[in-house]
Design an enzyme around this catalytic site. Structure first.
Site, PDB file in Angstrom:
ATOM      1  CG  HIS A   1      92.863   6.807  35.842  1.00  0.00           C
ATOM      2  ND1 HIS A   1      92.178   7.868  35.295  1.00  0.00           N
ATOM      3  CD2 HIS A   1      92.065   5.726  35.670  1.00  0.00           C
ATOM      4  CE1 HIS A   1      91.036   7.455  34.811  1.00  0.00           C
ATOM      5  NE2 HIS A   1      90.944   6.154  35.017  1.00  0.00           N
TER       6      HIS A   1
ATOM      7  NE  ARG B   1      93.303   5.406  32.105  1.00  0.00           N
ATOM      8  CZ  ARG B   1      92.570   6.493  31.873  1.00  0.00           C
ATOM      9  NH1 ARG B   1      91.364   6.378  31.338  1.00  0.00           N
ATOM     10  NH2 ARG B   1      93.028   7.704  32.200  1.00  0.00           N
TER      11      ARG B   1
ATOM     12  CE1 TYR C   1      92.504   8.896  28.836  1.00  0.00           C
ATOM     13  CE2 TYR C   1      91.298  10.958  29.035  1.00  0.00           C
ATOM     14  CZ  TYR C   1      91.560   9.677  29.464  1.00  0.00           C
ATOM     15  OH  TYR C   1      90.883   9.174  30.523  1.00  0.00           O
TER      16      TYR C   1
ATOM     17  CG  ASP D   1      90.741   5.548  27.407  1.00  0.00           C
ATOM     18  OD1 ASP D   1      90.012   6.140  28.224  1.00  0.00           O
ATOM     19  OD2 ASP D   1      90.435   5.383  26.205  1.00  0.00           O
TER      20      ASP D   1
ATOM     21  CG  HIS E   1      90.158   9.406  25.228  1.00  0.00           C
ATOM     22  ND1 HIS E   1      89.547  10.545  24.794  1.00  0.00           N
ATOM     23  CD2 HIS E   1      89.669   9.154  26.450  1.00  0.00           C
ATOM     24  CE1 HIS E   1      88.733  10.988  25.749  1.00  0.00           C
ATOM     25  NE2 HIS E   1      88.776  10.166  26.769  1.00  0.00           N
TER      26      HIS E   1
ATOM     27  CD  GLU F   1      88.585   3.116  28.364  1.00  0.00           C
ATOM     28  OE1 GLU F   1      87.960   4.167  28.477  1.00  0.00           O
ATOM     29  OE2 GLU F   1      89.332   2.650  29.276  1.00  0.00           O
TER      30      GLU F   1
ATOM     31  CD  GLU G   1      85.058   6.832  28.134  1.00  0.00           C
ATOM     32  OE1 GLU G   1      85.325   8.035  27.998  1.00  0.00           O
ATOM     33  OE2 GLU G   1      85.783   6.008  28.732  1.00  0.00           O
TER      34      GLU G   1
ATOM     35  NE  ARG H   1      85.600   2.317  29.517  1.00  0.00           N
ATOM     36  CZ  ARG H   1      85.853   2.758  30.755  1.00  0.00           C
ATOM     37  NH1 ARG H   1      85.938   1.878  31.737  1.00  0.00           N
ATOM     38  NH2 ARG H   1      85.993   4.040  31.011  1.00  0.00           N
TER      39      ARG H   1
ATOM     40  CG  HIS I   1      83.113   6.185  31.911  1.00  0.00           C
ATOM     41  ND1 HIS I   1      82.359   7.298  31.556  1.00  0.00           N
ATOM     42  CD2 HIS I   1      84.400   6.579  31.869  1.00  0.00           C
ATOM     43  CE1 HIS I   1      83.180   8.305  31.303  1.00  0.00           C
ATOM     44  NE2 HIS I   1      84.398   7.908  31.504  1.00  0.00           N
TER      45      HIS I   1
ATOM     46  CD  GLU J   1      87.611   5.085  34.300  1.00  0.00           C
ATOM     47  OE1 GLU J   1      88.466   5.931  34.026  1.00  0.00           O
ATOM     48  OE2 GLU J   1      86.608   4.859  33.584  1.00  0.00           O
TER      49      GLU J   1
ATOM     50  CD1 TRP K   1      91.059  15.717  23.436  1.00  0.00           C
ATOM     51  CD2 TRP K   1      89.326  14.837  24.576  1.00  0.00           C
ATOM     52  NE1 TRP K   1      91.428  15.655  24.730  1.00  0.00           N
ATOM     53  CE2 TRP K   1      90.377  15.123  25.472  1.00  0.00           C
ATOM     54  CE3 TRP K   1      88.132  14.276  25.050  1.00  0.00           C
ATOM     55  CZ2 TRP K   1      90.302  14.871  26.821  1.00  0.00           C
ATOM     56  CZ3 TRP K   1      88.022  13.997  26.400  1.00  0.00           C
ATOM     57  CH2 TRP K   1      89.113  14.292  27.278  1.00  0.00           C
TER      58      TRP K   1
HETATM   59  C1  CS2 Z   1      88.010   8.513  30.061  1.00  0.00           C
HETATM   60  C2  CS2 Z   1      87.229   9.626  30.662  1.00  0.00           C
HETATM   61  O1  CS2 Z   1      88.046   7.532  32.187  1.00  0.00           O
HETATM   62  C3  CS2 Z   1      88.034   7.324  30.981  1.00  0.00           C
HETATM   63  O2  CS2 Z   1      88.042   6.202  30.498  1.00  0.00           O
HETATM   64  O3  CS2 Z   1      87.737   8.147  28.798  1.00  0.00           O
HETATM   65  O4  CS2 Z   1      88.025  10.186  31.612  1.00  0.00           O
HETATM   66  C4  CS2 Z   1      86.744  10.676  29.709  1.00  0.00           C
HETATM   67  O5  CS2 Z   1      87.790  11.309  29.085  1.00  0.00           O
HETATM   68  C5  CS2 Z   1      85.912  11.673  30.462  1.00  0.00           C
HETATM   69  O6  CS2 Z   1      84.878  11.029  31.117  1.00  0.00           O
HETATM   70  C6  CS2 Z   1      85.336  12.737  29.536  1.00  0.00           C
HETATM   71  O7  CS2 Z   1      84.511  13.564  30.239  1.00  0.00           O
HETATM   72 MG    MG Z   2      87.917   6.080  28.455  1.00  0.00          MG
END
Ligand code: CS2
Ligand code: MG
Length: 403
Positions: free
Chosen positions: A122, A147, A159, A211, A213, A237, A263, A284, A313, A340, A403
């Site tokens: 990340h 990412r 996010y 992502d 999100h 994603e 995820e 994922r 995930h 990830e 979110w």
């Molecule tokens: C996110 C997560 O890593 C990811 O791809 O979407 O960090 C996600 O926000 C968290 O798992 C939520 O608890």
């Molecule tokens: Mg994600």
């Protein structure tokens, strides 16, 4: 090998983590991750009240029967709480069976399909420059895939970006849900610039992931996918919330940018249509939230038929137990895509000693019997649980959004 004891261990070495430990009459034990971010105690109660009492005395080798007992036998099937509880039991039972067989878990699954597991890291920043510095830091560590997430001008929070530079990103950082403000137009007008900046500085080799999100509508996602094409992303994603699987067909009609989702999925039924309609490229769904190794390997097998690859995930709100077991699965699964990886805190790493090792942008799971991750219960006891909630999003007009 009969199950004699089962214990749920909750600790908070930087963030809440829930672990199930199964002990047997042969002195062996297995552990599984049951962490559901922001809903931890719901899974703890499900395990302690409804699962643990039913496991005592059962044959720990009966993984499939226990899985079906907990899934069909629950009557109330699926959902994040039930499937996280089942996921933890299943992970612990596979750990046990591999230990009893004296072999690393990947051997039990069918052996290695690859020598090492590519992960993505990340890279986040409050602005593009900050994010590019983070990409550079990952590239120096040998990451082949990164990412990218960064702050959006005109939006106080977004996010993936920590409140303060240099801080660890932890979304569940408040007792009760904080309310963030989201604006799709600001995001869509800005984020392609981030992709452009990364390609300009780091070239075309680096695998680039992003992502969304869950925050766009299908046509907005189609537009972003198109805008991203010149930057050939590895994947985009969670573009849209995925309850309506058909919605992805609209995105697919407009862009060749690879799509990843899953995820928040808990069962094969959440993604069967997406996979069979070839609307996604990476699935994922992961071991903790989708019913463990026994169920996720069914998802992977279906995905393989449609050239869909795995992209587990792996944030810090899944414990090292999940990461360890996932790396064994990743080493075996024929249609592996990428894993990830978000580094856990030092405290967490100490609570969960593990055999997996990182080198040059890849992991190896290790050859310890089982999934190679343990828990130091005395150390865990030093980090008591503390309620923490994920935030919610509102649009600028106050509408409650994704979110
Ligand atoms: C996110 C997560 O890593 C990811 O791809 O979407 O960090 C996600 O926000 C968290 O798992 C939520 O608890
Ligand atoms: Mg994600």
């Amino acid at each position: 090998m009969r199950i004699t004891h089962a214990r749920v261990i909750v600790c908070c070495p930087g963030r809440n983590l829930v672990t199930l430990k199964l002990e047997t009459d042969q002195g062996l034990y297995g552990i599984g991750d049951a962490t559901l971010n922001g809903r931890e105690q719901a899974v703890v109660a499900y395990l302690e009240e409804h699962v643990v009492p039913a496991l005592i005395g059962r044959d720990a080798h009966g993984i499939e029967d226990i899985w079906q007992f907990l899934y069909r036998g629950a009557y109330w099937r699926r959902g994040p709480v039930t499937m996280s509880a089942i996921g933890a039991v299943d992970m612990a039972l596979w750990d046990l069976k591999a230990k009893a067989a004296g072999m690393p878990l990947y051997q039990l699954l069918g052996g290695k399909s690859r020598d090492r597991v590519m992960v993505y890291g990340h890279a986040t920043g409050h602005d593009i420059d900050g994010c590019l510095e983070e990409v550079a830091r990952h590239v120096e560590q040998g990451y082949r895939a990164v990412r990218v997430q960064c702050g959006i001008p005109g939006m106080a929070t977004t996010y993936g970006v920590a409140k303060r530079a240099g801080e660890r990103y932890e979304p569940a950082d408040a007792d009760l849900p904080a309310e963030h403000v989201w604006d799709t137009a600001k995001y869509l007008n800005f984020v392609p610039k981030l992709f452009e900046a990364v390609r300009e500085r780091f070239g075309d080799e680096l695998h680039l992931l992003h992502d969304v999100h869950h925050r766009l509508t299908p046509i907005e996602a189609a537009r972003l996918g198109k805008l991203a094409e010149p930057y050939h992303l590895f994947w985009l994603e969670d573009c849209v919330p995925a309850e309506n699987q058909e919605a992805f067909r609209l995105i697919r009609q407009h862009t060749t940018t690879p799509l990843a989702v899953g995820e928040v999925f808990n069962s094969i039924h959440d993604c069967r249509e997406l996979i069979e309609s070839q609307s996604i490229d990476y699935i994922r769904a992961t071991l903790t939230h989708a019913g463990g190794i026994s169920h996720v390997r069914r998802i992977a097998a279906l995905a393989e038929l449609y050239h869909v690859r795995t992209g587990f995930h792996g944030p810090t709100d899944l414990s090292p137990v999940c990461l360890g077991a996932a790396l064994h699965f990743d080493s075996w699964v024929p249609n592996f895509g990428i894993q990830e990886y978000m580094p856990h805190s030092e405290e967490t790493e100490a609570v969960f000693p593990h055999a997996y090792r990182f080198a040059d942008g890849h992991f190896t799971p290790g050859d310890a019997p089982g999934h190679g991750v343990d828990i130091d219960e005395d150390l865990a006891a030093k980090y008591p649980y503390k309620r923490a909630s994920l935030p919610v999003n509102r649009l600028e007009d106050g509408t409650l959004w994704h979110w």
